[in-house]
Write a protein that holds these residues in place. Sequence first.
Motif, PDB file in Angstrom:
ATOM      1  N   THR A   1     -50.823  20.796  -2.076  1.00  0.00           N
ATOM      2  CA  THR A   1     -50.292  21.439  -3.286  1.00  0.00           C
ATOM      3  C   THR A   1     -51.213  21.193  -4.472  1.00  0.00           C
ATOM      4  O   THR A   1     -51.504  22.110  -5.250  1.00  0.00           O
ATOM      5  CB  THR A   1     -48.872  20.921  -3.590  1.00  0.00           C
ATOM      6  OG1 THR A   1     -48.035  21.276  -2.481  1.00  0.00           O
ATOM      7  CG2 THR A   1     -48.312  21.527  -4.863  1.00  0.00           C
TER       8      THR A   1
ATOM      9  N   ARG B   1     -46.102  31.873  -0.735  1.00  0.00           N
ATOM     10  CA  ARG B   1     -47.247  31.485   0.091  1.00  0.00           C
ATOM     11  C   ARG B   1     -48.527  31.679  -0.714  1.00  0.00           C
ATOM     12  O   ARG B   1     -48.507  32.290  -1.779  1.00  0.00           O
ATOM     13  CB  ARG B   1     -47.247  32.295   1.387  1.00  0.00           C
ATOM     14  CG  ARG B   1     -46.007  31.958   2.247  1.00  0.00           C
ATOM     15  CD  ARG B   1     -45.809  32.925   3.384  1.00  0.00           C
ATOM     16  NE  ARG B   1     -46.795  32.795   4.439  1.00  0.00           N
ATOM     17  CZ  ARG B   1     -46.692  31.970   5.468  1.00  0.00           C
ATOM     18  NH1 ARG B   1     -45.647  31.175   5.586  1.00  0.00           N
ATOM     19  NH2 ARG B   1     -47.627  31.940   6.388  1.00  0.00           N
ATOM     20  N   TRP B   2     -49.631  31.177  -0.198  1.00  0.00           N
ATOM     21  CA  TRP B   2     -50.901  31.197  -0.917  1.00  0.00           C
ATOM     22  C   TRP B   2     -51.953  31.985  -0.154  1.00  0.00           C
ATOM     23  O   TRP B   2     -51.955  32.017   1.081  1.00  0.00           O
ATOM     24  CB  TRP B   2     -51.392  29.769  -1.131  1.00  0.00           C
ATOM     25  CG  TRP B   2     -50.564  29.026  -2.117  1.00  0.00           C
ATOM     26  CD1 TRP B   2     -49.344  28.433  -1.890  1.00  0.00           C
ATOM     27  CD2 TRP B   2     -50.856  28.807  -3.481  1.00  0.00           C
ATOM     28  NE1 TRP B   2     -48.874  27.855  -3.034  1.00  0.00           N
ATOM     29  CE2 TRP B   2     -49.803  28.062  -4.037  1.00  0.00           C
ATOM     30  CE3 TRP B   2     -51.925  29.153  -4.310  1.00  0.00           C
ATOM     31  CZ2 TRP B   2     -49.772  27.660  -5.363  1.00  0.00           C
ATOM     32  CZ3 TRP B   2     -51.909  28.754  -5.627  1.00  0.00           C
ATOM     33  CH2 TRP B   2     -50.841  28.017  -6.150  1.00  0.00           C
TER      34      TRP B   2
ATOM     35  N   GLY C   1     -50.542  35.286   3.568  1.00  0.00           N
ATOM     36  CA  GLY C   1     -50.694  33.997   2.908  1.00  0.00           C
ATOM     37  C   GLY C   1     -50.370  32.834   3.829  1.00  0.00           C
ATOM     38  O   GLY C   1     -50.027  33.016   4.995  1.00  0.00           O
TER      39      GLY C   1
ATOM     40  N   LYS D   1     -56.320  27.459  -7.794  1.00  0.00           N
ATOM     41  CA  LYS D   1     -55.763  28.525  -8.642  1.00  0.00           C
ATOM     42  C   LYS D   1     -56.415  28.494 -10.022  1.00  0.00           C
ATOM     43  O   LYS D   1     -56.777  29.549 -10.566  1.00  0.00           O
ATOM     44  CB  LYS D   1     -54.252  28.350  -8.765  1.00  0.00           C
ATOM     45  CG  LYS D   1     -53.597  29.398  -9.642  1.00  0.00           C
ATOM     46  CD  LYS D   1     -52.104  29.163  -9.750  1.00  0.00           C
ATOM     47  CE  LYS D   1     -51.469  30.191 -10.667  1.00  0.00           C
ATOM     48  NZ  LYS D   1     -50.030  29.961 -10.816  1.00  0.00           N
TER      49      LYS D   1
ATOM     50  N   ALA E   1     -57.697  30.678  -5.503  1.00  0.00           N
ATOM     51  CA  ALA E   1     -56.453  30.863  -4.752  1.00  0.00           C
ATOM     52  C   ALA E   1     -55.391  31.405  -5.693  1.00  0.00           C
ATOM     53  O   ALA E   1     -55.473  31.220  -6.915  1.00  0.00           O
ATOM     54  CB  ALA E   1     -55.984  29.547  -4.137  1.00  0.00           C
ATOM     55  N   GLU E   2     -54.435  32.107  -5.101  1.00  0.00           N
ATOM     56  CA  GLU E   2     -53.303  32.598  -5.888  1.00  0.00           C
ATOM     57  C   GLU E   2     -52.055  32.553  -5.031  1.00  0.00           C
ATOM     58  O   GLU E   2     -52.112  32.656  -3.808  1.00  0.00           O
ATOM     59  CB  GLU E   2     -53.553  34.008  -6.418  1.00  0.00           C
ATOM     60  CG  GLU E   2     -53.673  35.076  -5.353  1.00  0.00           C
ATOM     61  CD  GLU E   2     -53.971  36.448  -5.935  1.00  0.00           C
ATOM     62  OE1 GLU E   2     -54.300  36.549  -7.122  1.00  0.00           O
ATOM     63  OE2 GLU E   2     -53.874  37.425  -5.174  1.00  0.00           O
ATOM     64  N   GLN E   3     -50.926  32.378  -5.713  1.00  0.00           N
ATOM     65  CA  GLN E   3     -49.655  32.319  -5.006  1.00  0.00           C
ATOM     66  C   GLN E   3     -49.046  33.709  -4.969  1.00  0.00           C
ATOM     67  O   GLN E   3     -49.041  34.429  -5.970  1.00  0.00           O
ATOM     68  CB  GLN E   3     -48.709  31.345  -5.698  1.00  0.00           C
ATOM     69  CG  GLN E   3     -47.510  30.993  -4.872  1.00  0.00           C
ATOM     70  CD  GLN E   3     -46.738  29.823  -5.449  1.00  0.00           C
ATOM     71  OE1 GLN E   3     -46.801  29.551  -6.630  1.00  0.00           O
ATOM     72  NE2 GLN E   3     -45.999  29.135  -4.593  1.00  0.00           N
TER      73      GLN E   3
ATOM     74  N   LEU F   1     -54.294  23.342  -4.015  1.00  0.00           N
ATOM     75  CA  LEU F   1     -54.000  24.750  -4.313  1.00  0.00           C
ATOM     76  C   LEU F   1     -53.929  24.984  -5.818  1.00  0.00           C
ATOM     77  O   LEU F   1     -54.425  25.998  -6.317  1.00  0.00           O
ATOM     78  CB  LEU F   1     -52.699  25.175  -3.633  1.00  0.00           C
ATOM     79  CG  LEU F   1     -52.795  25.348  -2.115  1.00  0.00           C
ATOM     80  CD1 LEU F   1     -51.397  25.415  -1.508  1.00  0.00           C
ATOM     81  CD2 LEU F   1     -53.621  26.577  -1.768  1.00  0.00           C
TER      82      LEU F   1
END
Length: 101
Positions: A45, A65-66, A27, A52, A57-59, A48
């Motif tokens: 941010t 982290r992404w 990530g 998401k 995207a995913e954390q 992201l």
Amino acid sequence: MASRYDNAAQQRILRAVVVLAGNEFMGIAPGELAKALGESPSTATRDLHNMKEAGFAEQIQETGRWRLGPKVVQISYAFSTELARAESRLAEVKNRYTREP
């Protein structure tokens, strides 16, 4: 060359997808993404979060982290599947036209 259809936020999101690609295991920290995009950490941010929401995207829960989300891989897989179908159809046509009469 910018056109009247260009949108800076949309272009930034697309660049973020490219930056995230290849970092699926470790990530990227939001600060790293911000630096790569030449943007502020708060902008990264926000991007992201929007990625998401769309599944792009995913954390990573363990690290914060992404990485790219499943949606991008699903799109790639759909392309691969369609490419295989097209190759199969092409092979059928080639076989039909190259057989000896």
